[in-house]
Design a protein around this motif. Structure first.
Motif, PDB file in Angstrom:
ATOM      1  N   ASN A  17    -170.903  -2.906  -6.980  1.00  0.00           N
ATOM      2  CA  ASN A  17    -170.011  -2.514  -8.057  1.00  0.00           C
ATOM      3  C   ASN A  17    -168.689  -2.030  -7.494  1.00  0.00           C
ATOM      4  OD1 ASN A  17    -171.707  -3.098 -10.231  1.00  0.00           O
ATOM      5  ND2 ASN A  17    -172.750  -1.137 -10.065  1.00  0.00           N
ATOM      6  N   CYS A  18    -167.626  -2.371  -8.179  1.00  0.00           N
ATOM      7  CA  CYS A  18    -166.279  -2.025  -7.761  1.00  0.00           C
ATOM      8  C   CYS A  18    -166.082  -0.512  -7.777  1.00  0.00           C
ATOM      9  CB  CYS A  18    -165.286  -2.696  -8.713  1.00  0.00           C
ATOM     10  SG  CYS A  18    -163.597  -2.196  -8.442  1.00  0.00           S
ATOM     11  N   PRO A  19    -165.576   0.056  -6.669  1.00  0.00           N
ATOM     12  CA  PRO A  19    -165.333   1.505  -6.626  1.00  0.00           C
ATOM     13  C   PRO A  19    -164.179   1.930  -7.525  1.00  0.00           C
ATOM     14  CG  PRO A  19    -164.576   0.462  -4.593  1.00  0.00           C
ATOM     15  CD  PRO A  19    -165.258  -0.608  -5.400  1.00  0.00           C
ATOM     16  N   GLU A  20    -163.341   0.991  -7.930  1.00  0.00           N
ATOM     17  CA  GLU A  20    -162.176   1.315  -8.751  1.00  0.00           C
ATOM     18  C   GLU A  20    -162.507   1.324 -10.237  1.00  0.00           C
ATOM     19  OE1 GLU A  20    -159.017   2.062  -7.608  1.00  0.00           O
ATOM     20  OE2 GLU A  20    -159.911   2.063  -5.613  1.00  0.00           O
ATOM     21  N   CYS A  21    -163.140   0.242 -10.703  1.00  0.00           N
ATOM     22  CA  CYS A  21    -163.361   0.123 -12.150  1.00  0.00           C
ATOM     23  C   CYS A  21    -164.837  -0.032 -12.497  1.00  0.00           C
ATOM     24  CB  CYS A  21    -162.567  -1.068 -12.701  1.00  0.00           C
ATOM     25  SG  CYS A  21    -163.261  -2.672 -12.232  1.00  0.00           S
ATOM     26  N   LEU A  22    -165.715   0.018 -11.482  1.00  0.00           N
ATOM     27  CA  LEU A  22    -167.167  -0.106 -11.659  1.00  0.00           C
ATOM     28  C   LEU A  22    -167.583  -1.474 -12.193  1.00  0.00           C
ATOM     29  CD1 LEU A  22    -168.052   3.453 -13.052  1.00  0.00           C
ATOM     30  CD2 LEU A  22    -168.072   2.645 -10.682  1.00  0.00           C
ATOM     31  N   ARG A  63    -164.890  -9.556  -4.120  1.00  0.00           N
ATOM     32  CA  ARG A  63    -163.720  -9.261  -4.944  1.00  0.00           C
ATOM     33  C   ARG A  63    -164.165  -8.926  -6.361  1.00  0.00           C
ATOM     34  NH1 ARG A  63    -159.630 -13.159  -3.744  1.00  0.00           N
ATOM     35  NH2 ARG A  63    -158.791 -11.603  -2.371  1.00  0.00           N
ATOM     36  N   CYS A  64    -163.540  -7.886  -6.887  1.00  0.00           N
ATOM     37  CA  CYS A  64    -163.836  -7.477  -8.258  1.00  0.00           C
ATOM     38  C   CYS A  64    -163.242  -8.492  -9.231  1.00  0.00           C
ATOM     39  CB  CYS A  64    -163.256  -6.093  -8.530  1.00  0.00           C
ATOM     40  SG  CYS A  64    -163.469  -5.561 -10.228  1.00  0.00           S
ATOM     41  N   GLU A  65    -164.072  -8.896 -10.204  1.00  0.00           N
ATOM     42  CA  GLU A  65    -163.595  -9.893 -11.157  1.00  0.00           C
ATOM     43  C   GLU A  65    -162.646  -9.297 -12.185  1.00  0.00           C
ATOM     44  OE1 GLU A  65    -167.633 -11.262 -12.180  1.00  0.00           O
ATOM     45  OE2 GLU A  65    -166.946 -13.244 -11.539  1.00  0.00           O
ATOM     46  N   LYS A  66    -162.673  -7.969 -12.319  1.00  0.00           N
ATOM     47  CA  LYS A  66    -161.798  -7.333 -13.315  1.00  0.00           C
ATOM     48  C   LYS A  66    -160.446  -6.947 -12.739  1.00  0.00           C
ATOM     49  CE  LYS A  66    -165.094  -5.195 -16.515  1.00  0.00           C
ATOM     50  NZ  LYS A  66    -165.674  -3.885 -16.856  1.00  0.00           N
ATOM     51  N   CYS A  67    -160.452  -6.140 -11.651  1.00  0.00           N
ATOM     52  CA  CYS A  67    -159.183  -5.569 -11.181  1.00  0.00           C
ATOM     53  C   CYS A  67    -158.725  -6.181  -9.859  1.00  0.00           C
ATOM     54  CB  CYS A  67    -159.298  -4.048 -11.060  1.00  0.00           C
ATOM     55  SG  CYS A  67    -160.334  -3.499  -9.687  1.00  0.00           S
ATOM     56  N   ARG A  68    -159.472  -7.162  -9.340  1.00  0.00           N
ATOM     57  CA  ARG A  68    -159.108  -7.878  -8.117  1.00  0.00           C
ATOM     58  C   ARG A  68    -159.180  -7.029  -6.856  1.00  0.00           C
ATOM     59  NH1 ARG A  68    -160.404 -12.207  -9.921  1.00  0.00           N
ATOM     60  NH2 ARG A  68    -159.363 -13.370  -8.311  1.00  0.00           N
ATOM     61  N   TYR A  69    -159.761  -5.854  -6.942  1.00  0.00           N
ATOM     62  CA  TYR A  69    -159.986  -5.051  -5.743  1.00  0.00           C
ATOM     63  C   TYR A  69    -160.896  -5.838  -4.808  1.00  0.00           C
ATOM     64  CZ  TYR A  69    -161.633  -1.134  -2.866  1.00  0.00           C
ATOM     65  OH  TYR A  69    -161.956  -0.305  -1.824  1.00  0.00           O
ATOM     66  N   ASP A  70    -160.587  -5.857  -3.497  1.00  0.00           N
ATOM     67  CA  ASP A  70    -161.504  -6.560  -2.605  1.00  0.00           C
ATOM     68  C   ASP A  70    -161.967  -5.687  -1.447  1.00  0.00           C
ATOM     69  OD1 ASP A  70    -159.559  -6.821  -0.512  1.00  0.00           O
ATOM     70  OD2 ASP A  70    -158.702  -8.505  -1.634  1.00  0.00           O
TER      71      ASP A  70
HETATM   72 ZN   LIG Z   1    -162.563  -3.427 -10.170  1.00  0.00          ZN
END
Ligand SMILES: [Zn+2]
Ligand SMILES: [Zn+2]
Length: 80
Positions: A17-22, A63-70
């Motif tokens: 899970n993305c640490p930025e937006c979960l 890579r996060c599919e929502k916020c593109r954090y990788d």
């Molecule tokens: Zn994210």
């Protein structure tokens, strides 16, 4: 016996899970593929040195599919 990456060989999946937006992060494959794109003049040996990855690990780019954090995720290779 060979050391293989369980992700590259479809043996298992790691969900992160993305640490930025979960949101759900998606495996974009081993990072070596990307390094090859950016540095075609480097041999695999040099690339591994530069990246500092031990040969018993495979580094995947998630890579996060929502916020593109990788994020780079180290995957331990398993014996087959
Ligand atoms: Zn994210
Ligand atoms: Zn892999």
């Amino acid at each position: 016996m060979d050391l293989v990456c369980p992700l590259c060989n479809g043996i298992k999946d790691i969900s992160i899970n993305c640490p930025e937006c979960l949101g759900k992060m998606k495996d974009n494959g081993p990072i070596v593929n990307f390094l090859d794109d950016y540095s075609p003049y480097l041999s695999n040996d040099i690339t591994q040195l530069v990246d500092g990855v031990p040969h018993d690990q495979c580094v995947h780019l998630y890579r996060c599919e929502k916020c593109r954090y990788d994020e780079r995720v180290k995957v331990n290779r398993v014996r087959m």
